[in-house]
Enzyme design. Structure first.
Site, PDB file in Angstrom:
ATOM      1  N   ALA B 210       0.842  -1.194   0.000  1.00 33.17           N
ATOM      2  CA  ALA B 210       0.000   0.000   0.000  1.00 33.17           C
ATOM      3  C   ALA B 210       0.874   1.239   0.000  1.00 33.17           C
ATOM      4  O   ALA B 210       1.885   1.297   0.701  1.00 33.17           O
ATOM      5  CB  ALA B 210      -0.880   0.013   1.242  1.00 33.17           C
ATOM      6  N   THR B 212      -0.864   4.734  -0.586  1.00 35.89           N
ATOM      7  CA  THR B 212      -1.794   5.638   0.095  1.00 35.89           C
ATOM      8  C   THR B 212      -3.089   4.910   0.456  1.00 35.89           C
ATOM      9  O   THR B 212      -4.012   5.523   0.965  1.00 35.89           O
ATOM     10  CB  THR B 212      -2.144   6.826  -0.817  1.00 35.89           C
ATOM     11  OG1 THR B 212      -2.651   6.289  -2.049  1.00 35.89           O
ATOM     12  CG2 THR B 212      -0.935   7.668  -1.119  1.00 35.89           C
ATOM     13  N   ASP B 270      -0.297  12.109  -9.263  1.00 27.34           N
ATOM     14  CA  ASP B 270      -0.755  10.870  -9.873  1.00 27.34           C
ATOM     15  C   ASP B 270      -1.132  11.165 -11.326  1.00 27.34           C
ATOM     16  O   ASP B 270      -2.271  11.037 -11.725  1.00 27.34           O
ATOM     17  CB  ASP B 270      -1.946  10.312  -9.082  1.00 27.34           C
ATOM     18  CG  ASP B 270      -2.138   8.831  -9.326  1.00 27.34           C
ATOM     19  OD1 ASP B 270      -1.322   8.238 -10.042  1.00 27.34           O
ATOM     20  OD2 ASP B 270      -3.115   8.277  -8.807  1.00 27.34           O
TER      21      ASP B 270
END
Lengths: 516, 516
Positions: B210, B212, B270
């Site tokens: 993971a 975020t 992103d």
């Protein structure tokens, strides 16, 4: 409180004698229970709190109890000083939230327009050291790439000016001048200030040190006098002499700029909106009411085309009008270095020759300084438009400017013995017969820096020929001065690969961009 | 050599027991003659050389001889290991030049298009740790803001794949699947891999932890077996079982991505081009020949509109075709979390229930996994188009997928006792009567992370109601699990402020974006 296995989660503060400059670092031992419980990672940003005070720091994890013990939190020197409590004080460490204003930065990355409140939030977080360097880079690149529109530049200017101290001189006319930079040898401030101050106009000039150039005004003035003056001393000098030539770094004016420089410089960022906001916020914070901005234009200057210079002028005017500074822009010839010397000692020599009306004084430096000083003098309502130049020339020719400069030097603690030019010298010669048709500002900057300027005050380049001068093959065109053998070799090597000079025929001389 | 007052300019190397993670730090004492002579500043980037080897490091200046003495150069742990020589070795320190490829980054900032050679230069410099974090941020923001066109994404993908190791499985069909992320509970890989491997198709799946989110596939698989496997072990498991579920971090595949993540994560960057290049370069380096990409679409998914999903699909296809990966994109329902559990233990439970054909197994997870597995199976030329789903279902229903999963778990070193869900629990209840018409993926992620996932394996959220389910006021809609009291309180507090659930009438149910 399951995650605080040592009871209260408190650690003892320790000063770690490591200088991390503008980046606060906190040190936790790998066996520290708080470190283990919180699941921090090395390079996490942490918030350290004691007694209502807080600093943010990047976390480094230590495996040596000699640096920090498991029940201690270490802080690097600057961070420790910011917290301002004694070693041994109980402190609490927590994961730091990213600065709230990063939301605005993300909106800027997405191409949105920011509000005045956004810019205030960003500058507040910057001044409180809440931005990491990568966050600063994100802000700078995002606002440099799609650009700031002129309202955003205005908001940003106001926000930057509000981020630090503001000076108030309690006079209706406080003059200043500023050049956007990029031209070697362009030390006009050291002539404009004594001329304008000799006339009686208030001109409390603070300058920067060189960032990417071989000399800033502060570096050059430092050859003659001290430039790091306390705010009190600066005030009393200005009251008495009507002017000064000091380094601006101690005044804490619009400090955001000083914070961002740590990222702008290594990234080589120089976006227009950022530049205008930086310059005008400093001037606003310094209490200037009237400002002359010098934009040199030339093929190797920061501004390369007249249309760019005009757009930049409008932006300066737009923001200046709205922050209440009476601002004029002057577009000048940036095709080549100004004067002869490049480097602190050599530039100081040029300045003093102009002030002393010396027969060798470089005429272009004199001419440009008189032109700028004349325009500043015309801020005086009693001076008729167009008369400034002649008044400036009278002040210079009569020796009053030199007398004023000597008074300012004395007031700023004049040096007993100024250093001379560095003694390792090499003359670069013309590769062919002809006329000098180009001098590359950027290349001359590089050669002078490699030679050791501004760190070595006497190092740099002394130009023996300027644009339009005839030369014969083998004749010297400039002289390199260096203090150290290694620098000397590097600078000579660079000059051999590319001297920075173009020799051609009179027809190839570039037209002046500016009419003067 | 005027600037080397200690004769040869050499210092003795020392390991400083400080963990600075991905940022190399070098330590020089303030009285070190090299430091004084070179005019370094704290936070300068320096290049440390010994015996032909070089590392770059950020400079910290030390005032404590217990950390480094004036004749020593200290290196933080990772930097010391990179240099790979003994403590005490003679080293030379010099100012580091900025990475040459920063010129390309500056061109990108100016809005230019970069060439394939530019991207190779950038990735080379990144892998050799020549970029500071602010330089990385400049690159990421510049290529995220004005974007990369599809040719640039292709160049960047190839450059990233070339930046590390490449695996070769020596088989004509090496399958892989990848989801672009953002949907909690979406653990389909742990079902697709055993189904596909049980069929005999090679699927050596490596996953991330993971970043975020409250759980990555590697975090969830770690509840059942070890995921950090040496490359040799991974190979032998894949040879024997035809599949694996390992963490990708040890394989040094397309490592640029692992380097940039240290900046992308804190900046919350992103960008699409960056994402596609990251995913495809990893797959290319991992030796995949066939790839199924899952793009969930929904109002709180990464991709919110069908038109964005289609544009993204074309970009994946364009690059996939040109790097020789047979790539298919599947657009899935991203309106809500998949399955019931959010957090490693809860998600592993869902997966094992589906594999065990348990009556409580979440039907949406089963359905989605079968759909994806079916499409992967159809990469097999012997499977007729449209028959994959039924074959996948047979493998699952017959228990062959469970048997394969158990074999993979055993091969990867199955854990003797898997942890259960964390025992501090709180049920969040419906505020009114009605039907669940919205579940906010982002808010459910936040609550599960605050509760302690993925660090605390048993922490997270267990969904008791999904979209379309009727609820009565006061009935539980989901359960929070936490390991520690403080986390428990934070997660409950957040859920009280915003439960993430919307209750309404059937008419308010959002339409499926996807038809299945």
């Amino acid at each position: 409180m399951g995650k605080e296995p040592n009871g209260n989660g408190l650690l003892r503060l320790r000063r770690v004698d490591i200088d991390t400059y503008r980046e606060n670092v906190g040190y936790l031992h790998r066996e520290c229970p708080v470190y283990r419980a919180e699941g921090f990672q090395a390079l996490s940003k942490v918030e350290i709190t004691t007694n209502g005070k807080t600093v943010l720091a990047l976390l480094n994890v230590v495996d040596d109890e000699a640096i920090v013990a498991p029940d201690e939190l270490g802080l690097s020197e600057q961070a420790f000083d910011q917290l301002g409590v004694e070693a041994g004080a109980p402190v609490r460490v927590a994961q730091a939230e990213p600065p709230a204003s990063m939301d605005a930065v993300r909106r800027k990355i997405a191409g949105e327009r920011l509000t005045e409140e956004d810019f205030h939030a960003i500058t507040r977080d910057l001044v409180h050291n809440r931005y990491s360097k990568m966050e600063m880079a994100a802000f700078l690149v995002a606002s440099g790439q799609t650009g700031l529109d002129r309202d955003e530049v205005l908001y940003y200017t106001r926000a930057m000016a509000d981020s630090g101290r503001r000076l108030d001189w309690h006079e209706p006319l406080v003059a200043d001048k500023h050049c956007i930079g990029g031209i070697p040898g362009n030390r006009t401030s050291m002539l404009v200030v004594p001329i304008v101050a000799a006339h009686g106009m208030l001109i409390p000039k603070t300058s920067s040190r060189a960032i990417t150039s071989p000399a800033g005004t502060a570096d050059t003035m430092e050859v003659l006098a001290r430039v790091e003056l306390s705010p009190e001393r600066l005030h009393s000098i200005v009251r008495k002499e009507r002017g000064c030539l000091a380094w601006g770094g101690t005044a804490h004016l619009a400090p955001v700029d000083d914070i961002l420089i740590a990222v702008e410089r290594p990234l080589g960022m120089d976006a227009v909106g950022q530049m205008v906001a930086s310059i005008l916020s400093k001037k606003l914070a310094a209490g200037a009411t009237h400002l002359l901005v010098d934009i040199p234009v030339g093929p190797t200057a920061k501004v390369r085309h007249m249309r760019q210079a005009l757009a930049l002028r409008k932006l300066f005017e737009f923001v200046g009008d709205r922050i209440g500074i009476l601002l004029e822009v002057i577009i000048t010839d940036g095709r080549q270095p100004v004067g002869r010397g490049i480097g602190p000692v050599l530039e100081a020599r040029d300045v003093m020759q102009v002030l002393g009306n010396h027969p060798d004084a470089p005429p272009d430096l004199r001419q440009k300084a008189l032109r700028l000083a004349g325009r500043v003098l015309e801020f005086d309502p009693d001076i008729r438009g167009g008369h400034g130049f002649a008044i400036a020339r009278d002040i210079l020719d009569s020796g009053r400017a030199l007398a004023k400069m000597n008074a300012i030097i004395a007031a700023q603690g004049g040096l007993e013995a100024s250093p001379g030019p560095s003694e390792l010298t090499h003359e670069v010669t013309a590769a062919q017969d002809g006329v000098v048709v180009g001098i590359d500002n950027l290349q001359m900057n590089r050669i002078a820096r490699l030679a050791g300027a501004p760190m070595d005050k006497g190092a740099g380049v002394d130009l023996l020929r300027k644009l339009g001068d005839p030369v014969r093959k083998g004749e010297p065109i400039y002289r390199i001065h260096a203090e150290f053998e290694a620098d000397f070799r590097f600078a000579r090597g660079l000059a051999e690969r590319d001297s920075g000079y173009s020799i051609g025929t009179t027809e190839q001389l570039p037209g002046t961009y500016v009419d003067f």
